[in-house]
Write a protein that holds these residues in place. Structure first.
Motif, mmCIF file in Angstrom:
data_model
loop_
_atom_site.group_PDB
_atom_site.id
_atom_site.type_symbol
_atom_site.label_atom_id
_atom_site.label_comp_id
_atom_site.label_asym_id
_atom_site.label_seq_id
_atom_site.Cartn_x
_atom_site.Cartn_y
_atom_site.Cartn_z
ATOM 1 N N LEU A 112 0.657 -1.231 -0.089
ATOM 2 C CA LEU A 112 0.308 -0.373 -0.159
ATOM 3 C C LEU A 112 0.600 1.012 0.069
ATOM 4 O O LEU A 112 0.608 2.059 -0.503
ATOM 5 N N ALA A 113 1.911 1.324 0.252
ATOM 6 C CA ALA A 113 3.193 2.571 0.308
ATOM 7 C C ALA A 113 3.631 2.400 -1.106
ATOM 8 O O ALA A 113 4.284 3.328 -0.641
ATOM 9 N N ASN A 114 3.644 1.261 -1.541
ATOM 10 C CA ASN A 114 4.496 1.520 -2.766
ATOM 11 C C ASN A 114 3.477 1.650 -4.563
ATOM 12 O O ASN A 114 3.222 0.334 -4.496
ATOM 13 N N LEU A 115 2.577 2.369 -4.150
ATOM 14 C CA LEU A 115 1.005 2.557 -5.331
ATOM 15 C C LEU A 115 1.657 1.796 -6.978
ATOM 16 O O LEU A 115 0.996 1.319 -7.378
ATOM 17 N N GLN A 116 3.101 2.554 -6.814
ATOM 18 C CA GLN A 116 2.921 2.393 -8.157
ATOM 19 C C GLN A 116 3.775 0.634 -8.981
ATOM 20 O O GLN A 116 4.008 0.510 -9.951
ATOM 21 N N THR A 117 4.226 0.446 -7.417
ATOM 22 C CA THR A 117 4.543 -0.939 -8.064
ATOM 23 C C THR A 117 3.206 -2.163 -7.559
ATOM 24 O O THR A 117 3.483 -3.231 -7.861
ATOM 25 N N LEU A 118 2.189 -1.502 -7.678
ATOM 26 C CA LEU A 118 0.674 -2.066 -6.954
ATOM 27 C C LEU A 118 0.302 -3.326 -8.889
ATOM 28 O O LEU A 118 0.099 -4.249 -8.592
ATOM 29 N N PRO A 119 0.405 -2.180 -9.443
ATOM 30 C CA PRO A 119 -0.532 -2.893 -10.359
ATOM 31 C C PRO A 119 0.703 -4.269 -11.172
ATOM 32 O O PRO A 119 -0.355 -5.067 -11.846
ATOM 33 N N ALA A 120 1.542 -4.507 -11.063
ATOM 34 C CA ALA A 120 2.135 -5.512 -12.304
ATOM 35 C C ALA A 120 1.770 -6.518 -10.718
ATOM 36 O O ALA A 120 1.515 -7.615 -11.383
ATOM 37 N N LYS A 121 1.723 -6.032 -9.335
ATOM 38 C CA LYS A 121 1.223 -7.575 -8.406
ATOM 39 C C LYS A 121 -0.114 -8.173 -8.442
ATOM 40 O O LYS A 121 -0.029 -9.031 -8.357
ATOM 41 N N ILE A 122 -0.586 -6.877 -8.916
ATOM 42 C CA ILE A 122 -2.560 -6.672 -9.707
ATOM 43 C C ILE A 122 -2.413 -7.836 -10.877
ATOM 44 O O ILE A 122 -3.252 -8.953 -10.444
ATOM 45 N N ASP A 123 -1.815 -7.906 -11.507
ATOM 46 C CA ASP A 123 -1.496 -8.573 -12.719
ATOM 47 C C ASP A 123 -2.135 -10.240 -12.052
ATOM 48 O O ASP A 123 -1.932 -10.940 -13.049
ATOM 49 N N ARG A 124 -0.438 -10.392 -11.879
ATOM 50 C CA ARG A 124 0.070 -11.424 -11.080
ATOM 51 C C ARG A 124 -1.703 -12.162 -9.929
ATOM 52 O O ARG A 124 -0.983 -13.101 -10.722
ATOM 53 N N MET A 125 -1.638 -11.273 -9.601
ATOM 54 C CA MET A 125 -2.934 -11.972 -8.599
ATOM 55 C C MET A 125 -4.104 -12.419 -9.737
ATOM 56 O O MET A 125 -4.764 -13.723 -9.879
ATOM 57 N N LEU A 126 -4.647 -11.807 -10.600
ATOM 58 C CA LEU A 126 -5.491 -11.751 -10.823
ATOM 59 C C LEU A 126 -5.905 -13.142 -12.384
ATOM 60 O O LEU A 126 -6.188 -13.750 -12.936
ATOM 61 N N ALA A 127 -4.378 -13.009 -12.687
ATOM 62 C CA ALA A 127 -4.610 -13.974 -13.861
ATOM 63 C C ALA A 127 -4.591 -15.443 -13.158
ATOM 64 O O ALA A 127 -5.201 -16.070 -13.661
ATOM 65 N N HIS A 128 -4.218 -15.543 -12.301
ATOM 66 C CA HIS A 128 -4.664 -16.583 -10.772
ATOM 67 C C HIS A 128 -6.130 -16.622 -10.833
ATOM 68 O O HIS A 128 -7.158 -17.416 -11.424
ATOM 69 N N HIS A 129 -6.358 -15.675 -10.259
ATOM 70 C CA HIS A 129 -8.068 -15.428 -9.732
ATOM 71 C C HIS A 129 -9.182 -15.079 -11.313
ATOM 72 O O HIS A 129 -10.560 -16.070 -11.109
ATOM 73 N N ASN A 130 -8.494 -14.839 -12.707
ATOM 74 C CA ASN A 130 -9.620 -14.620 -13.073
ATOM 75 C C ASN A 130 -9.971 -16.131 -13.822
ATOM 76 O O ASN A 130 -11.085 -16.592 -14.867
ATOM 77 N N ALA A 131 -8.893 -16.774 -13.820
ATOM 78 C CA ALA A 131 -8.810 -17.829 -14.901
ATOM 79 C C ALA A 131 -9.620 -19.003 -13.833
ATOM 80 O O ALA A 131 -10.574 -19.294 -14.726
#
Ligand code: GDP
Ligand code: IMO
Ligand code: MG
Length: 429
Positions: free
Chosen positions: A151-170
């Motif tokens: 939460l303290a590094n919002l600019q690094t969030l998008p890549a982490k969210i993509d990684r998480m969503l690759a799993h969840h959206n499947a």
């Protein structure tokens, strides 16, 4: 220096909140080390009831309260809980609450997945609290979780969210659910970051300093040992280790930091959700216990299943959690029963066994073997000394100690903070 770990020795709701509140007067720091807001810990102080889910029970006394790395944190639930407590006059500030930077976050997608699974075909249901606990721990172990520090590094969030969503959206495609947009997760996190970040700290280091300075640390377990992911009634368990050993791992201290394990133990047995429960009384005895004990879930309001005390299970927990002594709670609920039964062993396929087997099939087949003790007519409610207890109640307590192989070091006789009998102070062991 003595640090105490409080753990539930059954299936949760043993009265951990009350005992942690009582003990926290003598503590400098109170630490949660596993679970999340699936916990519901009730404190009653001068008739006022406080319900805590994610915050350590020490906040009510204004003690330094710590949420360790082993906890899964729903940031929105955290903010809401602080708001509810503020309305009750309990203020939580960045001086009194510290949250581990490396703790895992629960997101709305976890909550949704938990609920989706629970509403799926009968037979697969666990009876979870639908708080997203399991899915969040899955992502932690799957190395795709978002953590507090992110939460303290919002600019690094998008890549982490993509990684998480690759799993969840499947997963969601397979379940026939709409996919989730990365921007929705980003907005969900960005909206709460400012409210959580003031509490963030390097908790392992803070606790190490406090420990070296001789502060007393009280570790507050959630759930109970029979809901432990390894030692519980798998798969009808929660998704964390709930046994005392987790206090070290879930807070960042070594195992030597713990000097006394206090197992909170209800004088009978309850369980919420699905799963085996050998001494369950789905009859007038269960109704008596449920009504007198107000056995409704703090978190979900669900009716708790009730049954006789099962000494086989608690004896097992004394071993898996290394319990040094127990706080026996809700003895008063048994007042007025003609006779009281205690499960002392099981019968499995015609053989007597002295432990609960690990196999799900065998757990479902074990039959309790009971011994019957006479009850007592007098009231124990609110008793504050051993001398106030009727002789039969004392006999019951002594028999419990003998069967489980651990002493009763505290006894609780009502929800109120001060209706507590101290036999031996766990901080001064
Ligand atoms: P926890 O999750 O282990 O903290 O336990 P809960 O708070 O979910 O459930 C325990 C319930 O029993 C709460 O409503 C407490 O106020 C209540 N309670 C705790 N100790 C006693 C006791 O000794 N006697 C009675 N009658 N109620 C108690
Ligand atoms: P406290 O700390 C009692 C149970 C749920 C379900 C199983 C899994 O108040 O003692 P989860 O939502 O964790 O994935 O649900 O665990 N459970 C509890 N039962 N007390 C609790 O906490 C519980 N926390 C979870 O009912 O059977
Ligand atoms: Mg509870």
């Amino acid at each position: 220096m003595a640090n105490v770990v409080v753990v539930g020795s059954q299936w949760g709701d043993e009265g951990k909140g009350k005992i942690v509140d009582w003990l926290s007067e003598q503590a400098d720091v109170v630490v949660r080390f596993q679970g999340g807001h699936n916990a519901g810990h009730t404190l009653v102080i001068d008739g006022v009831s406080y319900k805590l889910s994610l915050l350590p029970s020490g906040v009510v006394r204004g003690k330094l309260s710590v949420i360790g790395n082993g906890v899964v944190i729903d940031p929105h639930a955290l903010v809401a809980e602080m708001g509810r407590l503020a309305e009750q006059g309990v203020s939580v500030s960045p001086q009194t609450l510290k949250i581990a930077d490396n703790a895992t976050l629960i997101l709305s997608l976890h909550r949704e997945l938990d609920a989706l699974r629970e509403s799926a075909a009968a037979g697969t249901k666990i009876g979870t609290t639908k708080r997203g606990i399991g899915p969040a721990y899955e992502d932690k172990v799957g190395r795709r979780a978002i953590r507090v520090m992110d939460l303290a590094n919002l600019q690094t969030l998008p890549a982490k969210i993509d990684r998480m969503l690759a799993h969840h959206n499947a997963l969601r495609r397979g379940l026939g659910e709409p996919e989730i947009e990365a921007s929705a997760i980003y907005d969900e996190l960005a909206s709460v970051a400012d409210k959580v970040l003031p509490f963030m700290d390097t908790v392992w280091s803070l606790l190490d300093q406090r420990r070296r300075a001789g502060d007393r640390i009280l570790f507050e377990g959630a759930q109970g040992a029979l809901l432990d992911i390894d030692h519980g009634t798998y798969p009808f368990v929660t998704s964390s280790n709930t046994v005392a050993g987790q206090a070290a791992t879930g807070s960042g201290l070594g195992p030597g930091a713990v000097s006394y394990v206090l197992g909170i133990t209800k004088a009978y047995t309850t369980r919420v959700g699905e799963g085996p429960f050998p001494s369950e009384q789905d009859n007038e005895v269960g109704d008596f216990l449920g009504t007198r004990g107000h056995e409704f879930g703090t978190v979900t309001g669900r009716k708790r299943r009730c049954g006789w005390f099962d000494s086989v299970l608690v004896r097992q927990t004394v071993s898996t959690s290394g319990i040094n002594g127990i706080a026996l709670t809700k003895l008063d609920v048994l007042d007025g029963l003609d006779e009281i039964r205690i499960c002392v062993a099981y019968e499995l396929d015609g053989k007597r066994i002295e432990h609960l087997p690990a196999s799900q099939g065998e757990q479902a087949r074990v039959k309790p073997i009971y011994e019957t003790l006479p009850g007592w007519k007098e009231s124990t409610k609110g008793a504050r000394s051993w001398a106030e207890l009727p002789a039969q109640a004392v006999k019951y307590v002594r028999y419990v100690e003998e069967l489980i192989g651990a002493p009763v070091t505290m006894l609780s006789t009502s929800p109120e903070r001060d209706d507590t009998i101290l036999v031996q102070n766990p901080f001064q062991d």
